[in-house]
Write a protein that holds these residues in place. Structure first.
Motif, short mmCIF file in Angstrom:
data_model
loop_
_atom_site.label_atom_id
_atom_site.label_comp_id
_atom_site.label_asym_id
_atom_site.label_seq_id
_atom_site.Cartn_x
_atom_site.Cartn_y
_atom_site.Cartn_z
N HIS A 21 -96.46 -82.36 0.84
CA HIS A 21 -96.41 -81.19 1.71
C HIS A 21 -95.39 -80.22 1.11
O HIS A 21 -94.23 -80.57 0.93
CB HIS A 21 -95.98 -81.62 3.11
CG HIS A 21 -96.07 -80.51 4.11
ND1 HIS A 21 -97.25 -79.87 4.39
CD2 HIS A 21 -95.13 -79.93 4.88
CE1 HIS A 21 -97.03 -78.94 5.30
NE2 HIS A 21 -95.75 -78.95 5.61
N LEU A 22 -95.87 -79.02 0.82
CA LEU A 22 -95.03 -78.06 0.11
C LEU A 22 -95.07 -76.73 0.87
O LEU A 22 -95.80 -75.80 0.49
CB LEU A 22 -95.64 -77.89 -1.29
CG LEU A 22 -94.76 -77.69 -2.50
CD1 LEU A 22 -93.76 -78.82 -2.64
CD2 LEU A 22 -95.62 -77.59 -3.76
N PRO A 23 -94.29 -76.64 1.95
CA PRO A 23 -94.42 -75.45 2.82
C PRO A 23 -94.04 -74.18 2.08
O PRO A 23 -92.90 -74.02 1.67
CB PRO A 23 -93.42 -75.72 3.95
CG PRO A 23 -93.02 -77.15 3.82
CD PRO A 23 -93.22 -77.53 2.39
N ALA A 24 -95.02 -73.28 1.91
CA ALA A 24 -94.77 -72.04 1.16
C ALA A 24 -94.28 -70.93 2.10
O ALA A 24 -93.47 -70.11 1.72
CB ALA A 24 -96.04 -71.59 0.46
N GLN A 25 -94.80 -70.86 3.30
CA GLN A 25 -94.51 -69.85 4.35
C GLN A 25 -95.09 -68.48 4.04
O GLN A 25 -95.56 -67.80 4.94
CB GLN A 25 -92.99 -69.73 4.64
CG GLN A 25 -92.25 -71.03 4.84
CD GLN A 25 -92.72 -71.85 6.03
OE1 GLN A 25 -93.64 -71.48 6.73
NE2 GLN A 25 -92.10 -73.01 6.27
N SER A 26 -95.05 -68.07 2.77
CA SER A 26 -95.64 -66.77 2.42
C SER A 26 -95.94 -66.76 0.93
O SER A 26 -95.34 -67.50 0.16
CB SER A 26 -94.65 -65.64 2.75
OG SER A 26 -95.12 -64.42 2.19
N GLY A 27 -96.89 -65.88 0.54
CA GLY A 27 -97.21 -65.75 -0.87
C GLY A 27 -96.53 -64.54 -1.49
O GLY A 27 -96.75 -64.22 -2.66
N SER A 28 -95.73 -63.84 -0.70
CA SER A 28 -95.07 -62.63 -1.19
C SER A 28 -93.59 -62.90 -1.45
O SER A 28 -92.86 -63.31 -0.54
CB SER A 28 -95.23 -61.51 -0.15
OG SER A 28 -94.14 -60.61 -0.24
N SER A 29 -93.16 -62.62 -2.68
CA SER A 29 -91.75 -62.87 -3.03
C SER A 29 -90.82 -62.03 -2.15
O SER A 29 -89.73 -62.47 -1.80
CB SER A 29 -91.49 -62.53 -4.50
OG SER A 29 -92.16 -63.45 -5.31
N ARG A 30 -91.29 -60.85 -1.78
CA ARG A 30 -90.47 -59.96 -0.95
C ARG A 30 -90.22 -60.61 0.43
O ARG A 30 -89.09 -60.66 0.91
CB ARG A 30 -91.21 -58.63 -0.77
CG ARG A 30 -90.34 -57.41 -0.65
CD ARG A 30 -91.23 -56.18 -0.40
NE ARG A 30 -91.98 -56.32 0.85
CZ ARG A 30 -91.48 -56.08 2.06
NH1 ARG A 30 -90.23 -55.68 2.19
NH2 ARG A 30 -92.23 -56.23 3.14
N ALA A 88 -86.87 -62.17 2.35
CA ALA A 88 -86.47 -61.83 3.73
C ALA A 88 -86.33 -63.11 4.57
O ALA A 88 -85.50 -63.20 5.46
CB ALA A 88 -87.49 -60.89 4.35
N MET A 89 -87.16 -64.09 4.26
CA MET A 89 -87.09 -65.38 4.98
C MET A 89 -85.92 -66.24 4.49
O MET A 89 -85.62 -67.26 5.06
CB MET A 89 -88.38 -66.18 4.76
CG MET A 89 -89.59 -65.65 5.48
SD MET A 89 -91.03 -66.64 4.99
CE MET A 89 -92.20 -66.17 6.26
N ARG A 90 -85.32 -65.84 3.40
CA ARG A 90 -84.24 -66.59 2.74
C ARG A 90 -84.68 -68.00 2.35
O ARG A 90 -84.00 -69.00 2.59
CB ARG A 90 -82.99 -66.66 3.64
CG ARG A 90 -82.58 -65.30 4.17
CD ARG A 90 -81.12 -65.06 4.14
NE ARG A 90 -80.39 -66.09 4.87
CZ ARG A 90 -79.07 -66.19 4.85
NH1 ARG A 90 -78.36 -65.34 4.16
NH2 ARG A 90 -78.46 -67.12 5.52
N ARG A 91 -85.87 -68.07 1.73
CA ARG A 91 -86.40 -69.37 1.34
C ARG A 91 -85.80 -69.89 0.03
O ARG A 91 -85.95 -71.04 -0.32
CB ARG A 91 -87.93 -69.29 1.21
CG ARG A 91 -88.63 -69.10 2.53
CD ARG A 91 -88.55 -70.33 3.40
NE ARG A 91 -89.37 -71.42 2.89
CZ ARG A 91 -89.31 -72.66 3.34
NH1 ARG A 91 -88.41 -72.99 4.27
NH2 ARG A 91 -90.09 -73.60 2.85
N GLY A 92 -85.23 -68.99 -0.77
CA GLY A 92 -84.57 -69.46 -1.99
C GLY A 92 -85.48 -69.66 -3.18
O GLY A 92 -85.08 -70.27 -4.17
N TYR A 93 -86.75 -69.23 -3.08
CA TYR A 93 -87.64 -69.30 -4.25
C TYR A 93 -88.57 -68.10 -4.21
O TYR A 93 -88.75 -67.48 -3.16
CB TYR A 93 -88.47 -70.60 -4.25
CG TYR A 93 -89.25 -70.83 -2.98
CD1 TYR A 93 -90.49 -70.26 -2.76
CD2 TYR A 93 -88.72 -71.62 -1.96
CE1 TYR A 93 -91.20 -70.46 -1.58
CE2 TYR A 93 -89.41 -71.83 -0.78
CZ TYR A 93 -90.65 -71.24 -0.59
OH TYR A 93 -91.35 -71.44 0.58
N SER A 94 -89.14 -67.77 -5.36
CA SER A 94 -90.11 -66.68 -5.43
C SER A 94 -91.52 -67.29 -5.46
O SER A 94 -91.67 -68.50 -5.63
CB SER A 94 -89.90 -65.89 -6.72
OG SER A 94 -90.15 -66.74 -7.83
#
Ligand code: 5AD
Length: 506
Positions: free
Chosen positions: A304-313, A317-323
């Motif tokens: 399970h690899l939660p991406a949350q979004s496909g947009s680096s921008r 904003a989500m502060r996920r720490g990866y692009s």
């Protein structure tokens, strides 16, 4: 060891501010332990002529040596020059077998891994059989009196072993590592003459030298504490191959000075390990996890690899720490490491500031990765979060829902395509129980953790040929897949089997 050398060694990588403190400690250790511990350069000619001061100085550290001591801790050279009184060969483990025994806290488990990493690099072998050990090292604990008593008792047993060994093979070397070495210092050497080396918690890099000195029949000790030793560049070697968990140490020492506690005195000042070194260790552990998933049939190949979004921008904003790029790179790496792995993910539609362009980036990520399972949500602002305080929930509700629908549609299309590849294949399925939707069907999971539905009928049992059985929860069965949707696979059951009997089916 030359006193000056000893001081420099203590100071290597240390901030200048600590010079006087360590100098004091060093001199104290030198003066009190000198008689039994450190072989001075002229010690081989003990009782003979002491070399004069200038020749001893010449054999001491050079200016370069001193400059090297100013290196950043991360830049510590991998291979050190041997001290002038030892050859490279003498410093090497020469395949001698080390038996390590750990007492006390998790920090000691980590220290054992560090000590072993240092010795392994130096040419020692590891043994888990006390009888075949050439070197026995106890990683000790001083936290309560009873902990130390346990070590003293163990030392008495080892004494017998060493005495017996003296007559038959090469002498057995015994070392006390960690907190008890630090707390009691030469008292251990004086009380137990059969202890060959002492190494405090900050002296594990010095183990090869201490053991080399011990080979000449002398006791050797390094109980210097450091202000900055974190073993950042020493990758701990997991000591138990069957371990189910690993500890990643992020700091050493303690400054709390709780009124009852010895730790600040045995482990020294608090210092943090550099973040880069922690991350590197975690990366290596993750690699091991991927390797295990790939190798072991009893671990299902699903991540399970939660991406949350496909947009680096948006990810920023989500502060996920990866692009997006870093995420996609990780997906490729996982797919290369575990061929056929099934991937799942979480996505949020309509996060604060998400534009139509950002949304399309998420759509394209869903297409690019082609997940087998997905959990997709419309964003809902939560109180107390950073987004609540700092960002604006500016995507209208109907837009969020429309984007969510689009994501679900695309996810389903891609998952259906991915699942179609299973039609016609025979898959190993772990039975979970009755299907929720149909009383005549059973439900289980394949190796990718996808639901597989099949009729509850009698089947052959490969372990008992001729016997007909019905599958029970926990059984493994082989199912031939006949149809799929985006969420489940359907098929008919062929037989009951076991993990061992079922070799790779597609
Ligand atoms: N709004 C919508 N989805 C959220 N998740 C977490 N917080 C929110 C939120 N405020 C989703 C994420 C996470 C999953 C457990 O729930 O996708 O991975």
């Amino acid at each position: 060891m030359h006193p000056l050398q000893c001081v420099l060694q203590a100071q290597r990588w240390g901030p200048l501010a600590s010079v006087s403190w360590l100098l004091f400690r060093t001199c104290r250790a030198q003066s009190s332990v000198h008689g039994t511990t450190y072989p001075g350069p002229g010690r081989q000619q003990e009782n003979g002529v002491q070399k004069d001061f200038s020749s001893r100085l010449a054999a001491g550290p050079t200016f370069q040596h001193f400059l090297r001591s100013a290196l950043d801790p991360q830049e510590k050279p991998d291979v050190e020059d041997p001290p002038p009184y030892l050859t490279v060969d003498e410093l090497s483990g020469r395949q001698r077998k080390v038996y390590l025994e750990t007492y006390g806290c998790q920090m000691n488990v980590n220290d054992t891994e560090i000590a072993w990493s240092v010795l392994q690099k130096s040419g020692y072998l590891r043994t888990r059989n006390l009888q075949e050990a050439d070197v026995i090292l106890l990683v000790t604990c001083s936290i309560r009196e009873k902990a130390e008593q346990t070590i003293w008792n163990r030392l008495h047993q080892l004494k017998a072993l060493k005495t017996k060994r003296l007559r038959s093979r090469v002498p057995l070397r015994i070392g006390i590592l960690g907190c008890m070495a630090e707390r009691l210092k030469e008292e251990i050497l004086n009380r137990e003459k059969m202890v060959d080396i002492l190494a405090g918690p900050d002296a594990y890099r010095d183990l090869p030298r201490l053991l080399a000195v011990a080979e000449s029949g002398q006791q050797a000790a390094n109980v210097l504490l450091s202000l900055d030793e974190t073993y950042a560049d020493v990758m701990p070697v997991q000591t138990s191959p069957s371990a189910t968990s690993a500890f990643v140490s992020i700091m050493r020492g303690c400054d709390n000075m709780c009124s009852y506690c010895i730790v600040p005195f045995t482990r020294g000042r608090e210092r943090s390990r550099p973040v880069a070194s922690i991350l590197e260790e975690v990366r290596k552990l993750s690699e091991q996890v991927l390797q295990l998933i790939h190798e072991r049939d009893n671990i299902c190949k699903q991540i399970h690899l939660p991406a949350q979004s496909g947009s680096s921008r948006v990810l920023e904003a989500m502060r996920r720490g990866y692009s997006r790029e870093a995420y996609v790179e990780l997906v490729h790496h996982i797919r290369e490491s575990i061929p056929g792995v099934s991937l799942s993910s979480d996505f949020i539609a309509g996060f604060c500031g998400e534009t139509e362009e950002d949304h399309l980036q998420t759509v394209s990520l869903l297409r690019e990765v082609q997940y087998n399972m997905g959990f997709l949500f419309a964003y809902s602002m939560r109180q107390k979060t950073r987004a609540y305080h700092r960002l604006k929930d500016d995507v209208p509700e109907e837009v969020k829902l429309r984007r969510l629908e689009e994501l679900i549609t695309v996810f389903r299309e891609e998952a259906t395509k991915a699942n179609m590849a299973s039609v016609g294949c025979t898959q190993l399925v772990l039975v979970e129980g009755h299907s929720k939707r149909s009383a005549t069907d059973l439900c289980g999971r394949n190796d990718g953790n996808l639901k597989v539905i099949f009729p509850n009928v009698e089947m052959e049992d490969v372990s008992n040929s001729g016997v007909r059985v019905r599958a029970q929860p926990g059984d493994y069965v082989l199912v031939k897949i006949t149809s799929t949707s985006s969420q489940t696979l359907k098929g008919h059951v062929l037989c009951r089997t076991t993990l061992k009997d079922s070799s790779a089916y597609c």
